[in-house]
Design a protein around this motif. Structure first.
Motif, PDB file in Angstrom:
ATOM      1  N   GLY B 130      -2.686 -20.843   5.362  1.00 23.56           N
ATOM      2  CA  GLY B 130      -1.690 -20.024   6.054  1.00 23.56           C
ATOM      3  C   GLY B 130      -2.118 -18.574   6.048  1.00 23.56           C
ATOM      4  O   GLY B 130      -3.202 -18.236   5.549  1.00 23.56           O
ATOM      5  N   THR B 131      -1.288 -17.722   6.591  1.00 19.90           N
ATOM      6  CA  THR B 131      -1.583 -16.283   6.603  1.00 19.90           C
ATOM      7  C   THR B 131      -0.444 -15.535   5.920  1.00 19.90           C
ATOM      8  O   THR B 131       0.720 -15.708   6.261  1.00 19.90           O
ATOM      9  CB  THR B 131      -1.759 -15.773   8.047  1.00 19.90           C
ATOM     10  N   SER B 132      -0.826 -14.720   4.949  1.00 18.89           N
ATOM     11  CA  SER B 132       0.159 -13.865   4.276  1.00 18.89           C
ATOM     12  C   SER B 132       0.012 -12.458   4.839  1.00 18.89           C
ATOM     13  O   SER B 132      -1.054 -11.846   4.735  1.00 18.89           O
ATOM     14  CB  SER B 132      -0.087 -13.853   2.772  1.00 18.89           C
ATOM     15  N   VAL B 133       1.070 -11.967   5.421  1.00 14.88           N
ATOM     16  CA  VAL B 133       1.058 -10.572   5.897  1.00 14.88           C
ATOM     17  C   VAL B 133       1.197  -9.667   4.686  1.00 14.88           C
ATOM     18  O   VAL B 133       1.990  -9.936   3.781  1.00 14.88           O
ATOM     19  CB  VAL B 133       2.220 -10.339   6.896  1.00 14.88           C
ATOM     20  N   LEU B 134       0.409  -8.596   4.657  1.00 15.77           N
ATOM     21  CA  LEU B 134       0.534  -7.586   3.602  1.00 15.77           C
ATOM     22  C   LEU B 134       1.200  -6.354   4.204  1.00 15.77           C
ATOM     23  O   LEU B 134       0.807  -5.897   5.281  1.00 15.77           O
ATOM     24  CB  LEU B 134      -0.838  -7.197   3.051  1.00 15.77           C
ATOM     25  N   GLY B 135       2.197  -5.847   3.547  1.00 18.89           N
ATOM     26  CA  GLY B 135       2.884  -4.665   4.087  1.00 18.89           C
ATOM     27  C   GLY B 135       3.254  -3.691   2.991  1.00 18.89           C
ATOM     28  O   GLY B 135       3.373  -4.065   1.814  1.00 18.89           O
ATOM     29  N   PHE B 136       3.426  -2.436   3.372  1.00 20.55           N
ATOM     30  CA  PHE B 136       3.870  -1.423   2.410  1.00 20.55           C
ATOM     31  C   PHE B 136       5.393  -1.307   2.498  1.00 20.55           C
ATOM     32  O   PHE B 136       5.926  -0.825   3.491  1.00 20.55           O
ATOM     33  CB  PHE B 136       3.217  -0.066   2.709  1.00 20.55           C
ATOM     34  N   GLU B 137       6.062  -1.766   1.468  1.00 22.15           N
ATOM     35  CA  GLU B 137       7.531  -1.680   1.448  1.00 22.15           C
ATOM     36  C   GLU B 137       7.997  -0.334   0.925  1.00 22.15           C
ATOM     37  O   GLU B 137       9.095   0.098   1.209  1.00 22.15           O
ATOM     38  CB  GLU B 137       8.114  -2.798   0.561  1.00 22.15           C
ATOM     39  N   GLN B 138       7.165   0.307   0.145  1.00 20.23           N
ATOM     40  CA  GLN B 138       7.463   1.661  -0.333  1.00 20.23           C
ATOM     41  C   GLN B 138       6.166   2.445  -0.430  1.00 20.23           C
ATOM     42  O   GLN B 138       5.179   1.936  -0.970  1.00 20.23           O
ATOM     43  CB  GLN B 138       8.131   1.638  -1.710  1.00 20.23           C
ATOM     44  N   ILE B 139       6.190   3.645   0.105  1.00 28.02           N
ATOM     45  CA  ILE B 139       5.050   4.549  -0.044  1.00 28.02           C
ATOM     46  C   ILE B 139       5.580   5.847  -0.622  1.00 28.02           C
ATOM     47  O   ILE B 139       6.349   6.550   0.022  1.00 28.02           O
ATOM     48  CB  ILE B 139       4.357   4.828   1.311  1.00 28.02           C
ATOM     49  N   LEU B 140       5.212   6.127  -1.840  1.00 28.37           N
ATOM     50  CA  LEU B 140       5.585   7.397  -2.453  1.00 28.37           C
ATOM     51  C   LEU B 140       4.301   8.001  -3.024  1.00 28.37           C
ATOM     52  O   LEU B 140       3.804   7.565  -4.052  1.00 28.37           O
ATOM     53  CB  LEU B 140       6.620   7.166  -3.561  1.00 28.37           C
ATOM     54  N   ILE B 141       3.770   8.950  -2.288  1.00 24.51           N
ATOM     55  CA  ILE B 141       2.533   9.604  -2.718  1.00 24.51           C
ATOM     56  C   ILE B 141       2.793  11.102  -2.801  1.00 24.51           C
ATOM     57  O   ILE B 141       3.245  11.718  -1.833  1.00 24.51           O
ATOM     58  CB  ILE B 141       1.377   9.301  -1.739  1.00 24.51           C
ATOM     59  N   ASP B 142       2.524  11.663  -3.976  1.00 26.90           N
ATOM     60  CA  ASP B 142       2.796  13.084  -4.194  1.00 26.90           C
ATOM     61  C   ASP B 142       1.498  13.861  -4.355  1.00 26.90           C
ATOM     62  O   ASP B 142       0.487  13.321  -4.799  1.00 26.90           O
ATOM     63  CB  ASP B 142       3.624  13.276  -5.471  1.00 26.90           C
ATOM     64  N   ASP B 143       1.574  15.136  -4.017  1.00 28.09           N
ATOM     65  CA  ASP B 143       0.403  15.979  -4.235  1.00 28.09           C
ATOM     66  C   ASP B 143       0.350  16.401  -5.707  1.00 28.09           C
ATOM     67  O   ASP B 143       1.199  15.993  -6.514  1.00 28.09           O
ATOM     68  CB  ASP B 143       0.399  17.176  -3.276  1.00 28.09           C
ATOM     69  N   ALA B 144      -0.613  17.226  -6.039  1.00 26.78           N
ATOM     70  CA  ALA B 144      -0.790  17.608  -7.441  1.00 26.78           C
ATOM     71  C   ALA B 144       0.411  18.367  -7.989  1.00 26.78           C
ATOM     72  O   ALA B 144       0.668  18.359  -9.189  1.00 26.78           O
ATOM     73  CB  ALA B 144      -2.058  18.444  -7.584  1.00 26.78           C
ATOM     74  N   GLY B 145       1.163  19.008  -7.106  1.00 25.14           N
ATOM     75  CA  GLY B 145       2.329  19.757  -7.544  1.00 25.14           C
ATOM     76  C   GLY B 145       3.579  18.905  -7.653  1.00 25.14           C
ATOM     77  O   GLY B 145       4.630  19.390  -8.041  1.00 25.14           O
ATOM     78  N   GLY B 146       3.474  17.628  -7.250  1.00 28.68           N
ATOM     79  CA  GLY B 146       4.637  16.745  -7.319  1.00 28.68           C
ATOM     80  C   GLY B 146       5.448  16.734  -6.039  1.00 28.68           C
ATOM     81  O   GLY B 146       6.567  16.250  -6.016  1.00 28.68           O
ATOM     82  N   LEU B 147       4.887  17.277  -4.964  1.00 33.20           N
ATOM     83  CA  LEU B 147       5.587  17.258  -3.674  1.00 33.20           C
ATOM     84  C   LEU B 147       5.145  16.038  -2.873  1.00 33.20           C
ATOM     85  O   LEU B 147       3.957  15.725  -2.829  1.00 33.20           O
ATOM     86  CB  LEU B 147       5.266  18.518  -2.859  1.00 33.20           C
TER      87      LEU B 147
END
Lengths: 268, 190
Positions: B130-147
């Motif tokens: 079968g085929t399993s779709v891969l998806g991003f359910e959450q993307i939380l990426i911060d810069d070095a300052g935490g933004l």
């Protein structure tokens, strides 16, 4: 007589040309004074305070008020004026630190009561452009009646507007600060006081206590791990783990706390 | 000239947001076999801020088709073994929750991170075709300052196909059935 007239004319032309040249190359400067303290207990993140500068700004590091005045003046060429002057460092209501960290040393902060800062910064009088603004970015500097009074004092002294952050300010994020700001104008009465609405309120942890989850006086890897362990949890009210005070614990808070670590790489 | 200037302006204003994607796409494996997929981040300047200071991602997958058996973090936020980063990963059955918080300074991260790099490598075990779709359910990426950085994500997939030997056996079985049926038809009726 003719020769004298010719000389005068030539001199006039030279002066006019010089004035024209100065005017042509004169700039309206934005200068950011970044506090750099030699005190061991200073937790200011100098590196981050030098980041996220206003467009076209020049940052200078200062260890005290005299140093700040000299470096600000050093940035000005003939004819230049200061359009915006920012101070980044520790703060409290009516107090802006300029090199003392948190020790309240004489000559190293624009203080709450004494007038010594005026002596040190007097050389900057008259060097501001029309409509210039002085920003004090220390946490809560503009808050309460003390903050309003101090800003009014600064505005009257330099003859320009003075602004101060009412809430907590994060190092390097002054330009994206969205909290309330107090402003004093030399041509207007002292502004009404504004109370801090974030963690700087008396019952809440202050900026230094943020991230110190075990209240041991240090921010280290144990505290960062504690923030991470609470990931995705909602918190009500003040919580030392909630570095950005948004009520939700995320990796964002953990990274902000890394920037407040008291030792390199957050070692214990 | 005006058109050219406009194009330049459009080009500048349409600067791509940082992108999170899976690589390769699609990933192929067999039942009982494994396949690795990288979670790649691109679009940030190499050697300059902003760099990534922390991330927290949720990746969805079909637990009937594949299951994650390993997750390896890239070294670009520092190495956990050297005390340079804190890492976490959880398999929640259909969702992988993983992330890292760097303990390095902003300047160190700026110097360390290239323009494109793998945040992590996930290894999947094939369970059933079968085929399993891969998806991003959450993307939380911060810069070095935490933004938070405005990162967009695109999906991927893992396709589980039967092994050639299995296929051959199935084909032989079908051929045998067909032959048996034919022989039965050709046999004279008594």
């Amino acid at each position: 007589v003719k020769q004298q007239r010719a000389w005068k004319k030539a001199l006039g032309s030279v002066c006019l040309s010089a004035a024209f040249l100065i005017a042509a190359f004169a700039e309206e400067k934005t200068i950011v004074v970044v506090e750099k303290s030699a005190n061991a207990d200073d937790k200011t993140n100098h590196e981050d305070n030098g980041k996220g500068l206003p467009a076209g700004a020049k940052a200078v590091e200062a260890s005290d008020l005299k140093d700040a005045a000299a470096k600000i003046t050093g940035e000005l060429k003939a004819g230049d004026c200061i359009k915006r002057l920012d101070f980044r460092g520790h703060g409290a209501s009516g107090m802006q630190s300029v090199g003392d960290g948190v020790n309240r040393e004489a000559g190293k902060y624009i203080n709450t009561g004494k007038e010594e800062w005026k002596t040190e910064l007097a050389g900057l009088k008259g060097k501001f452009c029309k409509d210039a603004v002085i920003h004090l970015w220390g946490c809560n500097t503009g808050s309460c009646d003390t903050g309003a009074s101090k800003l009014k004092e600064i505005a009257d002294f330099f003859g320009v507007k003075a602004r101060g952050a009412v809430n907590t300010v994060i190092a390097g994020q002054q330009e994206s600060y969205t909290g309330p700001v107090q402003e004093a104008d030399p041509d207007k009465p002292k502004p009404e006081h504004k109370a801090a609405t974030d963690e700087a309120a008396p019952a809440r942890p202050n900026n230094e206590q943020k991230c110190d989850t075990n209240a041991d006086g240090d921010i280290d890897v144990t505290d960062i791990q504690t923030v991470l362990n609470g990931r995705n949890q909602r918190v009500n009210g003040p919580d030392p783990r909630d570095a950005d005070s948004d009520g939700l614990l995320t990796t964002n808070d953990a990274r902000m706390c890394v920037n407040r670590c008291t030792r390199p790489r957050c070692q214990q | 000239m005006l058109r050219f200037s406009l194009l330049i302006c459009l080009g500048v204003s349409a600067a791509a947001a940082p992108l999170l994607r899976f690589d390769p796409v699609p990933v192929l494996t067999t039942p009982g076999g494994t396949a690795a997929v990288d979670v790649l981040l691109s679009g940030l300047p190499a050697g300059d801020p902003p760099s990534v200071g922390s991330f927290d991602l949720d990746v969805s997958y079909d637990p009937l088709v594949v299951t994650p058996v390993a997750l390896e973090f890239g070294p670009w936020l520092g190495q956990a073994g050297l005390g340079e980063a804190l890492e976490f990963s959880f398999d929640l059955g259909g969702l992988i929750d993983f992330g890292s918080v760097s303990l390095l300074t902003g300047a160190e991260l700026d110097a360390l991170q290239p323009g494109e790099f793998a945040l992590a490598r996930i290894t999947f075990l094939g369970l059933a075709p079968g085929t399993s779709v891969l998806g991003f359910e959450q993307i939380l990426i911060d810069d070095a300052g935490g933004l938070k950085l405005p990162v967009e994500g695109t999906g991927g997939s893992v396709t589980v196909t039967p092994e050639p030997a299995t296929l051959l056996m199935v084909a032989l079985a079908w051929a045998g059935l067909w032959m048996a049926r034919r022989v039965r038809r050709q046999r004279p009726k008594m």
